[in-house]
Design a protein around this motif. Structure first.
Motif, PDB file in Angstrom:
ATOM      1  N   SER A   1       0.839  -1.199   0.000  1.00  0.00           N
ATOM      2  CA  SER A   1       0.000   0.000   0.000  1.00  0.00           C
ATOM      3  C   SER A   1       0.871   1.245   0.000  1.00  0.00           C
ATOM      4  O   SER A   1       1.853   1.311   0.731  1.00  0.00           O
ATOM      5  CB  SER A   1      -0.889   0.025   1.241  1.00  0.00           C
ATOM      6  N   PRO A   2       0.500   2.234  -0.801  1.00  0.00           N
ATOM      7  CA  PRO A   2       1.249   3.497  -0.758  1.00  0.00           C
ATOM      8  C   PRO A   2       1.178   4.105   0.644  1.00  0.00           C
ATOM      9  O   PRO A   2       0.161   4.033   1.319  1.00  0.00           O
ATOM     10  CB  PRO A   2       0.521   4.388  -1.758  1.00  0.00           C
ATOM     11  N   VAL A   3       2.272   4.676   1.065  1.00  0.00           N
ATOM     12  CA  VAL A   3       2.342   5.293   2.384  1.00  0.00           C
ATOM     13  C   VAL A   3       2.495   6.790   2.192  1.00  0.00           C
ATOM     14  O   VAL A   3       3.386   7.241   1.488  1.00  0.00           O
ATOM     15  CB  VAL A   3       3.536   4.730   3.183  1.00  0.00           C
ATOM     16  N   SER A   4       1.605   7.547   2.815  1.00  0.00           N
ATOM     17  CA  SER A   4       1.663   9.013   2.678  1.00  0.00           C
ATOM     18  C   SER A   4       2.833   9.572   3.472  1.00  0.00           C
ATOM     19  O   SER A   4       3.398   8.909   4.334  1.00  0.00           O
ATOM     20  CB  SER A   4       0.356   9.635   3.156  1.00  0.00           C
ATOM     21  N   GLY A   5       3.179  10.806   3.180  1.00  0.00           N
ATOM     22  CA  GLY A   5       4.299  11.466   3.850  1.00  0.00           C
ATOM     23  C   GLY A   5       4.178  11.499   5.354  1.00  0.00           C
ATOM     24  O   GLY A   5       5.148  11.316   6.071  1.00  0.00           O
ATOM     25  N   THR A   6       2.956  11.712   5.861  1.00  0.00           N
ATOM     26  CA  THR A   6       2.794  11.791   7.316  1.00  0.00           C
ATOM     27  C   THR A   6       3.005  10.433   7.965  1.00  0.00           C
ATOM     28  O   THR A   6       3.416  10.364   9.120  1.00  0.00           O
ATOM     29  CB  THR A   6       1.395  12.318   7.693  1.00  0.00           C
ATOM     30  N   GLN A   7       2.752   9.350   7.230  1.00  0.00           N
ATOM     31  CA  GLN A   7       2.937   8.013   7.789  1.00  0.00           C
ATOM     32  C   GLN A   7       4.399   7.590   7.783  1.00  0.00           C
ATOM     33  O   GLN A   7       4.755   6.581   8.369  1.00  0.00           O
ATOM     34  CB  GLN A   7       2.073   7.003   7.043  1.00  0.00           C
ATOM     35  N   HIS A   8       5.258   8.342   7.087  1.00  0.00           N
ATOM     36  CA  HIS A   8       6.697   8.070   7.092  1.00  0.00           C
ATOM     37  C   HIS A   8       7.385   8.725   8.280  1.00  0.00           C
ATOM     38  O   HIS A   8       8.556   8.486   8.513  1.00  0.00           O
ATOM     39  CB  HIS A   8       7.349   8.577   5.795  1.00  0.00           C
ATOM     40  N   GLN A   9       6.679   9.573   9.010  1.00  0.00           N
ATOM     41  CA  GLN A   9       7.272  10.269  10.139  1.00  0.00           C
ATOM     42  C   GLN A   9       7.617   9.266  11.238  1.00  0.00           C
ATOM     43  O   GLN A   9       6.847   8.357  11.515  1.00  0.00           O
ATOM     44  CB  GLN A   9       6.310  11.334  10.679  1.00  0.00           C
ATOM     45  N   PRO A  10       8.780   9.432  11.871  1.00  0.00           N
ATOM     46  CA  PRO A  10       9.204   8.475  12.901  1.00  0.00           C
ATOM     47  C   PRO A  10       8.214   8.274  14.039  1.00  0.00           C
ATOM     48  O   PRO A  10       8.177   7.209  14.639  1.00  0.00           O
ATOM     49  CB  PRO A  10      10.514   9.080  13.428  1.00  0.00           C
ATOM     50  N   ASP A  11       7.374   9.262  14.325  1.00  0.00           N
ATOM     51  CA  ASP A  11       6.433   9.118  15.433  1.00  0.00           C
ATOM     52  C   ASP A  11       5.055   8.618  14.999  1.00  0.00           C
ATOM     53  O   ASP A  11       4.161   8.467  15.829  1.00  0.00           O
ATOM     54  CB  ASP A  11       6.303  10.426  16.212  1.00  0.00           C
ATOM     55  N   SER A  12       4.867   8.322  13.699  1.00  0.00           N
ATOM     56  CA  SER A  12       3.555   7.840  13.249  1.00  0.00           C
ATOM     57  C   SER A  12       3.335   6.401  13.701  1.00  0.00           C
ATOM     58  O   SER A  12       4.273   5.625  13.862  1.00  0.00           O
ATOM     59  CB  SER A  12       3.430   7.926  11.730  1.00  0.00           C
ATOM     60  N   ALA A  13       2.086   6.053  13.921  1.00  0.00           N
ATOM     61  CA  ALA A  13       1.738   4.694  14.367  1.00  0.00           C
ATOM     62  C   ALA A  13       2.182   3.663  13.333  1.00  0.00           C
ATOM     63  O   ALA A  13       2.685   2.590  13.692  1.00  0.00           O
ATOM     64  CB  ALA A  13       0.238   4.599  14.614  1.00  0.00           C
ATOM     65  N   ARG A  14       2.002   3.970  12.047  1.00  0.00           N
ATOM     66  CA  ARG A  14       2.374   3.018  11.001  1.00  0.00           C
ATOM     67  C   ARG A  14       3.882   2.798  10.980  1.00  0.00           C
ATOM     68  O   ARG A  14       4.354   1.676  10.854  1.00  0.00           O
ATOM     69  CB  ARG A  14       1.880   3.500   9.643  1.00  0.00           C
ATOM     70  N   HIS A  15       4.646   3.866  11.109  1.00  0.00           N
ATOM     71  CA  HIS A  15       6.100   3.746  11.116  1.00  0.00           C
ATOM     72  C   HIS A  15       6.557   2.922  12.319  1.00  0.00           C
ATOM     73  O   HIS A  15       7.409   2.034  12.192  1.00  0.00           O
ATOM     74  CB  HIS A  15       6.734   5.136  11.134  1.00  0.00           C
ATOM     75  N   GLN A  16       5.996   3.189  13.482  1.00  0.00           N
ATOM     76  CA  GLN A  16       6.355   2.447  14.686  1.00  0.00           C
ATOM     77  C   GLN A  16       6.005   0.968  14.562  1.00  0.00           C
ATOM     78  O   GLN A  16       6.779   0.102  14.971  1.00  0.00           O
ATOM     79  CB  GLN A  16       5.682   3.063  15.917  1.00  0.00           C
ATOM     80  N   ALA A  17       4.847   0.674  13.981  1.00  0.00           N
ATOM     81  CA  ALA A  17       4.453  -0.727  13.775  1.00  0.00           C
ATOM     82  C   ALA A  17       5.422  -1.416  12.813  1.00  0.00           C
ATOM     83  O   ALA A  17       5.811  -2.573  13.022  1.00  0.00           O
ATOM     84  CB  ALA A  17       3.031  -0.804  13.235  1.00  0.00           C
ATOM     85  N   GLY A  18       5.828  -0.702  11.774  1.00  0.00           N
ATOM     86  CA  GLY A  18       6.797  -1.255  10.829  1.00  0.00           C
ATOM     87  C   GLY A  18       8.121  -1.566  11.487  1.00  0.00           C
ATOM     88  O   GLY A  18       8.738  -2.606  11.214  1.00  0.00           O
ATOM     89  N   LEU A  19       8.578  -0.696  12.362  1.00  0.00           N
ATOM     90  CA  LEU A  19       9.835  -0.938  13.076  1.00  0.00           C
ATOM     91  C   LEU A  19       9.737  -2.172  13.966  1.00  0.00           C
ATOM     92  O   LEU A  19      10.665  -2.985  14.015  1.00  0.00           O
ATOM     93  CB  LEU A  19      10.220   0.271  13.914  1.00  0.00           C
ATOM     94  N   ARG A  20       8.612  -2.322  14.662  1.00  0.00           N
ATOM     95  CA  ARG A  20       8.435  -3.509  15.511  1.00  0.00           C
ATOM     96  C   ARG A  20       8.452  -4.771  14.668  1.00  0.00           C
ATOM     97  O   ARG A  20       9.063  -5.773  15.036  1.00  0.00           O
ATOM     98  CB  ARG A  20       7.139  -3.408  16.316  1.00  0.00           C
TER      99      ARG A  20
END
Length: 124
Positions: free
Chosen positions: A24-43
Motif C-alpha cells: 500500500s502506498p504510504v503518505s508522507g505523514t505516515q513516514h514520520q518516525p512518530d507515526s503509528a504506522r512507522h512504529q508498527a513497521g519498526l516492531r
C-alpha cells in the motif's frame, strides 16, 4: 528458516492482507518516525533483524567495503534494493500461476541454498 516459512505461509494464505500491509502506498505523514504506522513497521522489522543479527553473530562472513566492489556494482545494488522493496512475492499475488502450480518446492530449494551459504544446518 521457520520464520521465513511462517511468513510465506501467511502471505500465500492472506494475499489481500499481505498486499495491503506491504504494497500500500504510504503518505508522507505516515513516514514520520512518530507515526503509528512507522512504529508498527519498526516492531515488525525488528523480529527479522534480530534473527539476522543472531545468524551474523554465530556465522559471520566477509563483506567487502563498497569502494572495493567493481565499478558500477554499488549503484546496481542500491537500485536493486529499491526495486525489491516495492515488489511482492509472485505467488502472494498469483504472478507465477501460469508457470508453477506449486511454488513450495522452489521456495524450499531457495531456503536450502541460503542455509548452505550461511553455514546453517537445514531444517526439515
Amino acid at each position: 528458516m521457520g520464520a521465513c516459512r511462517a511468513m510465506r505461509a501467511w502471505a500465500v494464505s492472506h494475499p489481500a492482507e499481505f498486499e495491503w500491509i506491504f504494497a500500500s502506498p504510504v503518505s508522507g505523514t505516515q513516514h514520520q518516525p512518530d507515526s503509528a504506522r512507522h512504529q508498527a513497521g519498526l516492531r515488525f522489522e525488528n523480529v527479522f533483524i534480530d534473527m539476522i543479527v543472531e545468524v551474523w553473530n554465530t556465522r559471520p562472513f566477509p563483506v567487502p567495503e563498497l569502494d572495493a566492489l567493481p565499478q558500477g556494482l554499488p549503484e546496481q545494488l542500491h537500485a536493486y534494493s529499491r526495486l525489491i522493496d516495492r515488489r511482492l512475492p509472485p505467488e502472494a499475488v498469483h504472478q507465477m500461476d501460469f508457470v508453477l502450480t506449486d511454488m513450495q518446492p522452489l521456495y524450499e530449494q531457495c531456503l536450502s541454498e541460503l542455509s548452505g551459504m550461511l553455514g546453517l544446518a537445514p531444517e526439515p
